[in-house]
Design a protein around this motif. Structure first.
Motif, short mmCIF file in Angstrom:
data_model
loop_
_atom_site.label_atom_id
_atom_site.label_comp_id
_atom_site.label_asym_id
_atom_site.label_seq_id
_atom_site.Cartn_x
_atom_site.Cartn_y
_atom_site.Cartn_z
N ASN A 27 0.80 -1.23 0.00
CA ASN A 27 0.00 0.00 0.00
C ASN A 27 0.83 1.28 0.00
N GLY A 28 2.07 1.17 0.47
CA GLY A 28 2.90 2.36 0.57
C GLY A 28 2.73 3.11 1.87
N TRP A 29 1.89 2.60 2.77
CA TRP A 29 1.69 3.22 4.07
C TRP A 29 1.23 2.15 5.07
N PRO A 30 1.37 2.41 6.35
CA PRO A 30 0.99 1.42 7.36
C PRO A 30 -0.53 1.25 7.44
N PRO A 31 -0.97 0.09 7.87
CA PRO A 31 -2.41 -0.15 8.04
C PRO A 31 -2.94 0.56 9.28
N THR A 32 -4.24 0.82 9.28
CA THR A 32 -4.91 1.33 10.48
C THR A 32 -5.23 0.15 11.40
N ARG A 33 -5.65 0.45 12.61
CA ARG A 33 -6.06 -0.63 13.53
C ARG A 33 -7.27 -1.36 12.98
N THR A 64 3.37 5.66 16.91
CA THR A 64 3.16 7.06 17.23
C THR A 64 1.76 7.19 17.83
N PRO A 65 1.66 7.61 19.09
CA PRO A 65 0.34 7.72 19.72
C PRO A 65 -0.59 8.68 19.00
N LYS A 66 -1.85 8.34 18.97
CA LYS A 66 -2.92 9.17 18.42
C LYS A 66 -2.76 9.46 16.93
N VAL A 67 -2.03 8.59 16.22
CA VAL A 67 -1.88 8.72 14.77
C VAL A 67 -2.44 7.44 14.14
N SER A 68 -3.39 7.59 13.24
CA SER A 68 -4.06 6.45 12.65
C SER A 68 -3.11 5.45 12.01
#
Length: 75
Positions: A27-33, A64-68
């Protein structure tokens, strides 16, 4: 308290970490929870957060806290 059924052995952690790395590569970015919960078949994003906290505790990722999408693979 970490739920053993979610986290399990170091091999399970490694498999989950590999899946997260693959998601980032694809995807080029990390997954969300939420995305992690769906991918791993968890009932809620809280279960994914618990998994991430355990992986981070072992030093494989940073969160990183509070970052999706605040998951970073440790160097």
């Amino acid at each position: 308290e970490i739920m053993p059924s979610l986290v399990g052995s170091e091999m399970c952690i490694r498999d989950r970490l590999d899946a997260i790395k693959t998601m980032i590569e694809q995807n080029g970015w990390p997954p969300t929870r939420v995305e992690l919960a769906k991918h791993f078949g968890f009932a809620s994003p809280n279960a994914a957060q618990t998994l991430l906290e355990e992986i981070a505790r072992k030093g494989h990722i940073t969160i990183t806290p509070k970052v999706s999408r605040g998951i970073r693979i440790a160097a």
